[in-house]
Design a protein around this motif. Structure first.
Motif, PDB file in Angstrom:
ATOM      1  N   THR A 260       0.829  -1.207   0.000  1.00 48.43           N
ATOM      2  CA  THR A 260       0.000   0.000   0.000  1.00 48.43           C
ATOM      3  C   THR A 260       0.858   1.249   0.000  1.00 48.43           C
ATOM      4  N   GLU A 261       1.871   1.269   0.847  1.00 44.71           N
ATOM      5  CA  GLU A 261       2.712   2.456   0.941  1.00 44.71           C
ATOM      6  C   GLU A 261       3.565   2.642  -0.314  1.00 44.71           C
ATOM      7  N   LYS A 262       4.035   1.549  -0.885  1.00 44.25           N
ATOM      8  CA  LYS A 262       4.829   1.657  -2.106  1.00 44.25           C
ATOM      9  C   LYS A 262       4.019   2.282  -3.228  1.00 44.25           C
ATOM     10  N   ALA A 263       2.731   1.921  -3.311  1.00 43.21           N
ATOM     11  CA  ALA A 263       1.873   2.468  -4.363  1.00 43.21           C
ATOM     12  C   ALA A 263       1.799   3.989  -4.290  1.00 43.21           C
ATOM     13  N   LYS A 264       1.921   4.539  -3.099  1.00 44.29           N
ATOM     14  CA  LYS A 264       1.875   5.995  -2.939  1.00 44.29           C
ATOM     15  C   LYS A 264       3.233   6.645  -3.104  1.00 44.29           C
ATOM     16  N   ALA A 265       4.315   5.880  -2.895  1.00 44.51           N
ATOM     17  CA  ALA A 265       5.644   6.479  -2.784  1.00 44.51           C
ATOM     18  C   ALA A 265       6.511   6.317  -4.031  1.00 44.51           C
ATOM     19  N   VAL A 266       5.991   5.699  -5.101  1.00 36.44           N
ATOM     20  CA  VAL A 266       6.815   5.481  -6.291  1.00 36.44           C
ATOM     21  C   VAL A 266       7.256   6.818  -6.901  1.00 36.44           C
ATOM     22  N   VAL A 267       8.511   6.837  -7.360  1.00 33.64           N
ATOM     23  CA  VAL A 267       9.144   8.076  -7.811  1.00 33.64           C
ATOM     24  C   VAL A 267       9.868   7.830  -9.128  1.00 33.64           C
ATOM     25  N   LEU A 268       9.914   8.855  -9.975  1.00 36.63           N
ATOM     26  CA  LEU A 268      10.757   8.825 -11.158  1.00 36.63           C
ATOM     27  C   LEU A 268      11.905   9.801 -10.940  1.00 36.63           C
ATOM     28  N   LEU A 269      13.105   9.287 -11.070  1.00 37.43           N
ATOM     29  CA  LEU A 269      14.321  10.065 -10.829  1.00 37.43           C
ATOM     30  C   LEU A 269      14.993  10.346 -12.172  1.00 37.43           C
ATOM     31  N   VAL A 270      15.345  11.608 -12.422  1.00 34.24           N
ATOM     32  CA  VAL A 270      15.965  12.005 -13.688  1.00 34.24           C
ATOM     33  C   VAL A 270      17.149  12.918 -13.391  1.00 34.24           C
TER      34      VAL A 270
END
Length: 338
Positions: A226-236
């Motif tokens: 559940t928490e991962k679904a909210k915390a996903v990030v794209l780093l550039v």
């Protein structure tokens, strides 16, 4: 063109495209063989019964195969519900198709066009035609078929209604969307391997899908999913000179920026990056965000920029978060301050 030419053209058209009329009716095996009709009736009834059993099984799966807080438990519960509901729905669909192809009347009828307002005589004639059609299909003579279709259609809505009713009074705490497990000092890790990210390893143009670094034993818990679904990030990583002047100060490190992957339109994963323009595209509805300008919306239905995760490096050179996102992630919702 003379009237004679016009009449001649109309006659030519009539000769060239004659009215084909109704094709000769070819009886099916079930029309001529009562035993074949009876076999198909039993088959269709069986399909409706299978659908009813699928509905009952889905209700059992909903209450008995509950997620137990682990990834495997969530997967098992989802599969059980999906398979049983599919059996219930496909049983109805296949039975309906088989019924139409083998037992319902397949005669073709034509009716000349007329004004939409029908007379009382026409309405009475239509009612008679419906009655004759029902008699032709033999519905009244097939009580087993009627009983099975009634059972299947009566039970199937329970596969949707029971989960909806049982969810009333559930967790409606929308404040959970205001915060994620990102916080000061949480290291950034590659998704899904969990390998930590060093700033020195990223070259200009690099793109990484990122999750918070958590102990390996926590990654199998339902809470983590559940928490991962909210915390996903794209780093550039960009050339620092490409960042706009109004870019949020202190939120990036040497051209490395991190933004939520959850689109602010309807929550789809935003992950299509165009290096030349620094644009990030949502594949669902084509909302486009400018990574070099604070992830502002440059095209599409989204109304807000992607929330930014402020980052820096620790003493070992690993990328870490300085805080949570600068605003709630995902689409707008009630009780939202901005």
């Amino acid at each position: 063109m003379t009237p004679h030419d016009s009449e001649h053209g109309a006659l030519v058209q009539a000769d060239r495209f004659p009215d084909p009329g109704v094709h000769e009716h070819k009886p099916r095996l079930t029309d001529t063989d009562p035993r074949s009709a009876k076999r198909n009736e039993r088959l269709i009834a069986l399909l409706f019964v299978i659908s009813a059993l699928g509905t009952i099984a889905s209700l059992w799966a909903y209450f008995a195969v509950r997620p137990d807080g682990t990834t495997e438990g969530v997967r098992l519960s989802t599969i059980a519900l999906g398979v049983t509901m599919a059996i219930s729905l496909f049983g109805i669909g296949i039975a309906a198709v088989q019924w139409a192809k083998t037992l319902m009347s397949n005669r073709e009828y034509t009716e000349e066009r007329h004004s939409s307002a029908s007379s009382a005589e026409v309405r009475e004639a239509v009612a008679v035609q419906f009655k004759e059609g029902a008699e032709d299909a033999g519905i009244a003579r097939r009580p087993v078929l009627l009983g099975s279709v009634g059972l299947a259609l009566a039970l199937f809505p329970l596969t949707i209604a029971v989960p909806l009713v049982s969810s009333v009074g559930g967790d409606w705490n929308v404040s959970k969307f205001r915060h994620t497990i990102w916080g000061k000092g949480v290291r950034l890790a590659y998704d899904p391997s969990g390998r930590l990210i060093r700033a020195a390893d990223l070259t200009i143009g690099s793109v990484a899908h990122v999750i918070p670094d958590v102990p390996a034993e926590e990654r199998e818990s339902h809470h983590w999913i559940t928490e991962k679904a909210k915390a996903v990030v794209l780093l550039v990583r960009l050339d620092p000179r490409d960042l706009k002047r109004d870019h949020r100060e202190g939120a990036s490190h040497d051209g490395i920026v991190a933004y939520s992957k959850i689109c602010t339109h309807v929550g789809c994963p935003v992950a299509l990056y165009e290096q030349q323009t620094h644009h990030l595209l949502c594949p669902c509805h084509q909302s486009t965000f400018d990574i070099a300008d604070g992830a502002k919306v440059v095209f599409g239905p989204a109304k807000r920029p992607l929330p930014q995760l402020p980052i820096t490096v620790d003493d070992e050179g690993y990328l870490v978060a300085e805080d949570d996102f600068n605003e709630p992630i995902g689409p707008s919702y009630w009780e939202r301050l901005k």
